[in-house]
Scaffold this motif. Structure first.
Motif, mmCIF file in Angstrom:
data_model
loop_
_atom_site.group_PDB
_atom_site.id
_atom_site.type_symbol
_atom_site.label_atom_id
_atom_site.label_comp_id
_atom_site.label_asym_id
_atom_site.label_seq_id
_atom_site.Cartn_x
_atom_site.Cartn_y
_atom_site.Cartn_z
ATOM 1 N N THR A 124 49.678 32.198 38.020
ATOM 2 C CA THR A 124 48.207 32.249 38.134
ATOM 3 C C THR A 124 47.627 33.082 36.992
ATOM 4 O O THR A 124 48.361 33.810 36.310
ATOM 5 C CB THR A 124 47.785 32.926 39.459
ATOM 6 N N GLN A 155 53.251 28.927 45.639
ATOM 7 C CA GLN A 155 52.814 28.852 44.230
ATOM 8 C C GLN A 155 53.632 27.827 43.421
ATOM 9 O O GLN A 155 53.379 27.602 42.244
ATOM 10 C CB GLN A 155 52.914 30.243 43.577
ATOM 11 N N ASN A 201 53.920 41.189 33.868
ATOM 12 C CA ASN A 201 52.506 40.898 34.097
ATOM 13 C C ASN A 201 52.078 41.053 35.559
ATOM 14 O O ASN A 201 50.927 41.381 35.829
ATOM 15 C CB ASN A 201 52.237 39.460 33.624
ATOM 16 N N SER A 219 45.705 47.774 31.722
ATOM 17 C CA SER A 219 44.300 47.500 32.073
ATOM 18 C C SER A 219 43.446 48.544 31.365
ATOM 19 O O SER A 219 43.946 49.625 31.001
ATOM 20 C CB SER A 219 44.139 47.643 33.592
ATOM 21 N N THR A 278 39.998 35.657 36.414
ATOM 22 C CA THR A 278 41.256 35.230 37.056
ATOM 23 C C THR A 278 41.123 35.403 38.571
ATOM 24 O O THR A 278 40.189 36.067 39.034
ATOM 25 C CB THR A 278 42.458 36.089 36.582
HETATM 26 P P1 NAD Z 1 46.353 37.228 39.456
HETATM 27 O O1 NAD Z 1 46.131 37.734 40.824
HETATM 28 O O2 NAD Z 1 46.040 35.824 39.156
HETATM 29 O O3 NAD Z 1 47.862 37.478 38.985
HETATM 30 C C1 NAD Z 1 48.746 38.377 39.545
HETATM 31 C C2 NAD Z 1 50.049 37.655 39.806
HETATM 32 O O4 NAD Z 1 51.048 38.592 40.216
HETATM 33 C C3 NAD Z 1 49.923 36.601 40.927
HETATM 34 O O5 NAD Z 1 50.505 35.394 40.492
HETATM 35 C C4 NAD Z 1 50.728 37.205 42.057
HETATM 36 O O6 NAD Z 1 51.319 36.232 42.898
HETATM 37 C C5 NAD Z 1 51.771 37.986 41.284
HETATM 38 N N1 NAD Z 1 52.425 39.027 42.083
HETATM 39 C C6 NAD Z 1 51.850 39.931 42.919
HETATM 40 N N2 NAD Z 1 52.797 40.696 43.484
HETATM 41 C C7 NAD Z 1 53.992 40.272 42.993
HETATM 42 C C8 NAD Z 1 55.340 40.675 43.197
HETATM 43 N N3 NAD Z 1 55.668 41.686 44.016
HETATM 44 N N4 NAD Z 1 56.313 40.006 42.518
HETATM 45 C C9 NAD Z 1 56.005 38.983 41.669
HETATM 46 N N5 NAD Z 1 54.753 38.575 41.444
HETATM 47 C C10 NAD Z 1 53.760 39.210 42.100
HETATM 48 O O7 NAD Z 1 45.521 38.210 38.516
HETATM 49 P P2 NAD Z 1 45.605 38.440 36.938
HETATM 50 O O8 NAD Z 1 44.277 38.897 36.522
HETATM 51 O O9 NAD Z 1 46.210 37.292 36.242
HETATM 52 O O10 NAD Z 1 46.572 39.706 36.864
HETATM 53 C C11 NAD Z 1 47.684 39.776 36.000
HETATM 54 C C12 NAD Z 1 47.834 41.204 35.500
HETATM 55 O O11 NAD Z 1 46.715 41.534 34.682
HETATM 56 C C13 NAD Z 1 47.899 42.275 36.586
HETATM 57 O O12 NAD Z 1 48.881 43.232 36.240
HETATM 58 C C14 NAD Z 1 46.517 42.900 36.540
HETATM 59 O O13 NAD Z 1 46.505 44.237 36.970
HETATM 60 C C15 NAD Z 1 46.228 42.793 35.043
HETATM 61 N N6 NAD Z 1 44.811 42.894 34.696
HETATM 62 C C16 NAD Z 1 43.928 41.910 35.052
HETATM 63 C C17 NAD Z 1 42.603 42.060 34.692
HETATM 64 C C18 NAD Z 1 41.566 41.028 35.036
HETATM 65 O O14 NAD Z 1 40.361 41.310 34.891
HETATM 66 N N7 NAD Z 1 41.927 39.835 35.467
HETATM 67 C C19 NAD Z 1 42.176 43.186 33.995
HETATM 68 C C20 NAD Z 1 43.107 44.153 33.660
HETATM 69 C C21 NAD Z 1 44.421 44.000 34.012
#
Ligand code: NAD
Length: 263
Positions: A17, A43, A94, A147, A195
């Motif tokens: 995702t 997923q 990630n 982040s 996202t």
């Molecule tokens: P997202 O929720 O789409 O992605 C997170 C993914 O991690 C999901 O696919 C989820 O199933 C997976 N996940 C959660 N727990 C897990 C586990 N124990 N083992 C394996 N997979 C697991 O959101 P995203 O925005 O794509 O987030 C990805 C990364 O980016 C994260 O680390 C988030 O903190 C970071 N981030 C996102 C943003 C934003 O604005 N979207 C900003 C800063 C940082």
């Protein structure tokens, strides 16, 4: 495009995702071989679609279920990369979670869940990838997803901010430790990106407007803009870059409160 990524084996956690998906597809376009970790069986369908997209673009890909908080699952991801593609050159840690709770109500269970996914999970990914790279004398690249909240305090998200602050110093420490082996360790610090993690917030126009006001460039980032950072960091174009936090945040960390006319 980065020709140095052609044929490289890239493991991405939480790859089904959001940013993980965008990175998987971009590495695929670079003709890398991508191992897409996903968390839950539901997923699978999404992962199949990503694999198809990558293969249509001339890359190769495979999926593997796994929980980043479990040592044996991280080990399995790397073994799967070896068994399927014969090696591993790039690890993208990630996977991450967040939830909003006023700190006085934050349970130990919630604290531990976020820290074990966002920080311990990334540490396990770093450790296993680096161990593999050392053993096989691979000058690989490790990319951690941090982040802007490694720098910006975030009330009601103390566990999340603490985890990302930890990712920053973990990245810098590992970069220093393994630089002599040619293993580069960097992190990306996204701002607000469109996202699933933000889906609820961005579905409320008022909340979305409030977030955009914090972004000097005036828009919510696209996952592809983060994927572009990841491929650069993994490529030979970044061969002298280690210990870096690459902020991709539309200027969010540049004190937007002080834009012209304010402050
Ligand atoms: P997202 O929720 O789409 O992605 C997170 C993914 O991690 C999901 O696919 C989820 O199933 C997976 N996940 C959660 N727990 C897990 C586990 N124990 N083992 C394996 N997979 C697991 O959101 P995203 O925005 O794509 O987030 C990805 C990364 O980016 C994260 O680390 C988030 O903190 C970071 N981030 C996102 C943003 C934003 O604005 N979207 C900003 C800063 C940082």
């Amino acid at each position: 495009m980065y020709p140095s990524l052609e044929g490289k084996v890239v493991v991405i956690t939480g790859g089904s995702t959001g940013l993980g998906k965008a990175m998987a597809e971009r590495f695929g376009k670079e003709k890398a071989k991508v191992v897409i970790n996903y968390y839950s069986e539901d997923q699978m369908k999404e992962v199949k679609g990503i694999i198809e997209t990558i293969e249509n673009a001339g890359g190769r890909a495979t999926g593997i279920q796994g929980d980043v908080t479990k040592e044996e699952d991280i080990k399995r991801m790397i073994s799967h990369a070896m068994e399927t593609f014969g090696s591993m050159d790039v690890m993208v840690n990630n996977a991450g979670i967040e939830n909003e709770v006023p700190s006085e109500d934050l349970t130990l269970e919630d604290w531990n869940k976020v820290i074990s996914t966002n920080l311990t999970g990334q540490f396990l990914g770093c450790r296993e990838a680096i161990d593999y790279m050392l053993e096989h004398k691979i000058k690989g690249s490790v990319i951690n997803m941090s982040s802007v909240h490694q720098e910006i305090p975030w009330p009601h998200f103390v566990h999340y901010a603490a985890s990302k602050g930890g990712v920053k110093l973990m990245t810098e420490t590992l970069a220093l430790e393994f630089a002599p082996h040619g293993i580069r360790v960097n992190c990306i610090a996204p701002g607000a990106i469109d996202t699933p993690i933000n889906a609820e917030k961005f579905s409320d126009p008022e909340l979305k407007k409030g977030v955009i006001e914090l972004i000097p460039m005036g828009y919510i980032g696209k996952p592809e803009e983060i994927a572009a950072c990841a491929v650069w960091l993994a490529s030979s174009e970044a061969s002298y870059v280690t210990g870096l936090t690459l902020f991709a945040d539309g200027g969010m960390t540049q004190y937007p409160g002080f834009q012209a006319g304010k402050g």
